[in-house]
Design a protein around this motif. Structure first.
Motif, PDB file in Angstrom:
ATOM      1  N   UNK A  83      52.105  41.271  38.071  1.00  0.00           N
ATOM      2  CA  UNK A  83      50.678  40.947  38.181  1.00  0.00           C
ATOM      3  C   UNK A  83      50.273  40.883  39.657  1.00  0.00           C
ATOM      4  N   UNK A  84      49.207  41.574  39.982  1.00  0.00           N
ATOM      5  CA  UNK A  84      48.650  41.533  41.326  1.00  0.00           C
ATOM      6  C   UNK A  84      47.159  41.210  41.225  1.00  0.00           C
ATOM      7  N   UNK A 130      39.938  41.219  41.399  1.00  0.00           N
ATOM      8  CA  UNK A 130      40.711  42.363  40.918  1.00  0.00           C
ATOM      9  C   UNK A 130      42.035  41.875  40.334  1.00  0.00           C
ATOM     10  N   UNK A 131      42.389  42.419  39.193  1.00  0.00           N
ATOM     11  CA  UNK A 131      43.693  42.173  38.607  1.00  0.00           C
ATOM     12  C   UNK A 131      44.317  43.502  38.224  1.00  0.00           C
ATOM     13  N   UNK A 132      45.438  43.812  38.881  1.00  0.00           N
ATOM     14  CA  UNK A 132      46.131  45.081  38.637  1.00  0.00           C
ATOM     15  C   UNK A 132      45.169  46.260  38.697  1.00  0.00           C
ATOM     16  N   UNK A 163      42.123  36.888  49.468  1.00  0.00           N
ATOM     17  CA  UNK A 163      43.341  36.251  48.965  1.00  0.00           C
ATOM     18  C   UNK A 163      44.098  37.282  48.131  1.00  0.00           C
ATOM     19  N   UNK A 164      45.375  37.464  48.416  1.00  0.00           N
ATOM     20  CA  UNK A 164      46.228  38.362  47.634  1.00  0.00           C
ATOM     21  C   UNK A 164      47.355  37.530  47.023  1.00  0.00           C
ATOM     22  N   UNK A 222      38.574  45.445  37.897  1.00  0.00           N
ATOM     23  CA  UNK A 222      37.594  44.467  38.363  1.00  0.00           C
ATOM     24  C   UNK A 222      37.238  43.503  37.230  1.00  0.00           C
ATOM     25  N   UNK A 223      37.172  42.211  37.589  1.00  0.00           N
ATOM     26  CA  UNK A 223      36.816  41.171  36.628  1.00  0.00           C
ATOM     27  C   UNK A 223      35.697  40.328  37.233  1.00  0.00           C
ATOM     28  N   UNK A 224      34.603  40.195  36.493  1.00  0.00           N
ATOM     29  CA  UNK A 224      33.438  39.456  36.977  1.00  0.00           C
ATOM     30  C   UNK A 224      33.739  37.965  36.997  1.00  0.00           C
ATOM     31  N   UNK A 225      33.327  37.313  38.077  1.00  0.00           N
ATOM     32  CA  UNK A 225      33.489  35.872  38.222  1.00  0.00           C
ATOM     33  C   UNK A 225      32.130  35.181  38.097  1.00  0.00           C
ATOM     34  N   UNK A 226      32.102  34.037  37.415  1.00  0.00           N
ATOM     35  CA  UNK A 226      30.859  33.267  37.349  1.00  0.00           C
ATOM     36  C   UNK A 226      30.580  32.609  38.702  1.00  0.00           C
TER      37      UNK A 226
END
Length: 520
Positions: free
Chosen positions: A98-99, A110-112, A91-92, A115-119
Motif C-alpha cells: 500500500x502506498x 492518492x492510494x496506489x 506526506x508519503x 485518487x480518493x476525495x477527502x471531506x
C-alpha cells in the motif's frame, strides 16, 4: 464446515473491497454532504489502536465533523513508514503493497495511484501536521469504529484482524471437534465393516484394477490413476454383481480423485462422508478395498501423519496394496474420511497414504456447481495406433511418454533413445538408464523395472499390432580401466584409452506374446 471455510477464504477479499467503504453515523463520513463553513475545534476524542490508547500530542482536532490526528503517531501505530516532503508539503506513507500520499490543503489523496476525495484535507496546526484519521486507517486496511458514549475511536489494524480471525477459526474448530467427539459413537472394527462393506466395490478397467466407494445412487468415488487411460470399466459389488461404467463425471488429477457414473442404478446405500477437519494423528482408522484383487479386504491402523502435497494426505498404518487404490478409509464413527491411494513398498513400516475427504468434498461441490453435462472416459495420452509413423516420431514419443521409470526409491531417467528397423523388419528400440541409479537401486527395484517393461511392451503391442518389437534398456558407462568378468561384447576399448561397458538391463520382445527379462 465447507461453507465456513469458503467464507474464511473470502474474508480478505471482502475486507479489501470494503476497507474504503464509509460507515454511516460515524465521524469523518467521506461521502457526506459538503459543509460550506469550516469549524475547527480541539477534540476530546480518545483514539485506541488494537485496544491500546494512542498518546496524541498535540491532541486531535475536529474539522466539520472530521477527526484529524498528528500524522507520525497514527502511521507509527499502524506500522506504516512515513516521509515528509517539505517543498511540496506532501506526506508519503507505505505499508507492504500500500502506498498513500496526502498533500497539505489538497481535496484528494492518492492510494496506489488512485485518487480518493477527502471531506477535509490534511493540514498543519499547533506545530504539527494533521491527517484525516478515517482515511489513513481504512487506506491501511484497518477497521474503524466510533463509540459515541465514550467519545472513543477504536481502530483494529489489519494485522490484528488476521489474529482475531485465526483465533475465531481455532475456537470454531475446537468447538466442532468437541461437538463431534461428544456426538459420535465409537464403533468396533466389525461394526464399521458391517456398516460400509456393501458400499465398497472393485473396479476393473481395460488398463488396471482398483477399488471404489459408492457415494450416490449410481456414482462411485475412486482414484484418478485407476481411471487414467481407461476406455471401458466395470464395477463388481460385494455380492458379485457387475455393472458397466458410463464414464467419468469429474476429476481432480492433482488430488488423484475421480468420480465415475455407472450405466444403471446400484441400489446400494452410499457411505456417509465425514468432513476431515477433526482427523488427528493417532486416530484409529479402518480401510476396505481390493488389494491384489482380493475383494473388500478390511484392515485397520492409525493415522500416522497428516501431509499436504497438492492435497491433504493421511499417512496411515492400515495395510493396503496394489488394487487398494480408490478404496475407503473410515473413522471410528463409520464415516468416510479418505480414499486409499498409494504406499511405499520398500518399507516394513506400513507407509501408506489416503487422500483426505476434504478434497473429496471440494470435488463434489465443484461437480455440483458446474452440473457436469458430458460423461465419458478421458482421451488416452498415447495414440490409438503408430502404424505408418516414422521411427523418428516413435523415438520422440518414447522419450516423451516413457522417458523415466518411477520406482519405490526414486525416478530413473532414460536417455539416448534410438528407434530403427533391422534387416529382419523388427522394430528395435533402445535407451540407456542412469548408471548411478542402476548401481544403487537396480537389484532392489527389479520388479519396478519389470512392471515398467510390461506396461511399455503392452502399449507398443497395442499401437503396433503387426510389428515384431524389441525394446532394450542398457547400462552404459565408461571406465579408465578394463573391467573384468563381463561377456566379450559387453566391454570395448575406446580410442581415448578408456573402456566402455554396455549391457542390457531390461529386454522386451513382443508380438502376439511378450517376453520380459530383467538383469539385476
Amino acid at each position: 464446515m465447507n461453507v465456513k471455510l469458503k467464507q474464511r477464504l473470502l474474508l480478505p477479499v471482502l475486507a479489501a473491497g470494503l476497507m474504503l467503504t464509509p460507515v454511516l453515523g460515524m465521524p469523518g463520513q467521506v461521502n457526506a454532504a459538503p459543509v460550506q463553513s469550516t469549524a475547527v475545534q480541539s477534540s476530546v476524542i480518545s483514539v485506541y489502536v488494537d485496544g491500546k490508547k494512542l498518546p496524541l500530542q498535540p491532541a486531535p482536532i475536529t474539522v466539520n465533523g472530521t477527526t484529524l490526528v498528528p500524522m507520525r503517531a497514527i502511521f507509527a501505530a499502524l506500522k506504516a513508514n512515513v516521509n515528509w516532503e517539505p517543498q511540496t508539503k506532501t506526506i508519503f506513507a507505505t505499508k507492504d503493497h500500500i502506498k498513500i500520499s496526502l498533500q497539505i490543503g489538497a481535496a484528494q489523496a492518492m492510494k496506489n495511484g488512485k485518487a480518493i476525495k477527502l471531506q477535509v484535507p490534511a493540514r498543519q496546526a499547533k506545530g504539527a501536521t494533521y491527517v484525516p484519521l478515517r482515511f489513513v486507517a481504512e487506506a491501511l486496511g484497518a477497521k474503524i469504529e466510533f463509540d459515541k458514549k465514550t467519545s472513543a475511536i477504536r481502530i483494529t489494524s489489519a494485522e490484528q484482524q488476521w489474529i482475531d480471525e485465526e483465533e475465531e477459526w481455532d475456537d470454531y474448530e475446537d468447538a466442532a471437534a468437541d461437538a463431534a467427539a461428544a456426538a459420535s459413537q465409537m464403533l468396533s472394527v466389525d461394526q464399521i465393516v458391517q456398516m460400509n462393506d456393501n458400499s465398497v466395490v472393485m473396479i476393473a478397467t481395460d488398463r488396471s484394477q482398483g477399488s471404489g466407494v459408492v457415494i450416490d445412487s449410481n456414482r462411485i468415488l475412486t482414484n484418478f490413476h485407476v481411471m487414467r487411460d481407461a476406455s471401458e470399466a466395470t464395477i463388481t459389488t460385494l455380492y458379485g454383481s457387475q455393472v458397466e461404467v458410463e464414464g467419468i463425471v469429474g476429476y481432480d488429477e492433482a488430488a488423484d480423485l475421480a468420480i465415475i457414473q455407472t450405466k444403471e442404478k446400484l441400489n446400494i446405500d452410499p457411505v456417509v462422508l465425514g468432513d476431515g477437519y477433526n482427523v488427528r494423528k493417532g486416530d484409529h482408522v479402518v480401510a476396505i478395498g481390493s488389494p491384489l484383487g482380493l475383494q473388500n479386504t478390511a484392515s485397520d491402523g492409525v493415522v500416522s501423519n497428516i501431509i499436504y502435497d497438492g492435497a491433504q494426505l493421511f499417512q496411515i498404518s492400515a495395510p493396503i496394496d496394489h488394487g487398494s487404490s480408490g478404496g475407503a478409509l473410515f473413522n471410528d464413527s463409520g464415516e468416510l474420511i479418505g480414499i486409499t491411494t498409494s504406499g511405499i513398498d520398500i518399507s516394513n513400516a506400513n507407509l501408506n497414504f489416503a487422500v483426505s475427504v476434504m478434497n473429496v468434498n471440494m470435488l463434489i461441490n465443484e461437480i455440483n456447481d458446474t452440473d457436469a453435462k458430458k460423461i465419458g472416459f478421458l482421451p488416452r495420452k498415447l495414440p490409438e495406433s503408430l502404424e505408418g509413423v516414422s521411427t523418428d516420431d516413435i523415438r520422440l514419443l518414447m522419450n516423451r511418454e516413457f522417458g523415466s521409470i518411477q520406482t519405490s526409491h526414486k525416478t530413473a531417467a532414460l536417455k539416448s533413445w534410438d528407434v530403427k528397423r533391422d534387416a529382419s523388419g523388427w522394430l528395435v528400440l533402445s535407451t540407456t538408464i542412469d548408471p548411478a541409479f542402476y548401481m544403487v537401486y537396480g537389484h532392489a527395484d527389479a520388479e519396478d523395472l519389470r512392471m515398467w517393461a510390461i506396461n511399455a511392451g503392452t502399449e507398443l503391442r497395442r499401437m503396433l499390432p503387426k510389428d515384431t518389437i524389441r525394446l532394450t534398456i542398457y547400462y552404459d558407462q565408461q571406465f579408465s580401466f578394463e573391467p573384468r568378468d563381463f561377456k566379450a561384447d559387453e566391454v570395448t576399448a575406446q580410442s581415448d584409452g578408456t573402456w566402455r561397458v554396455r549391457y542390457p538391463v531390461v529386454d522386451v520382445q513382443a508380438k502376439e506374446k511378450m517376453h520380459v527379462q530383467v538383469r539385476s
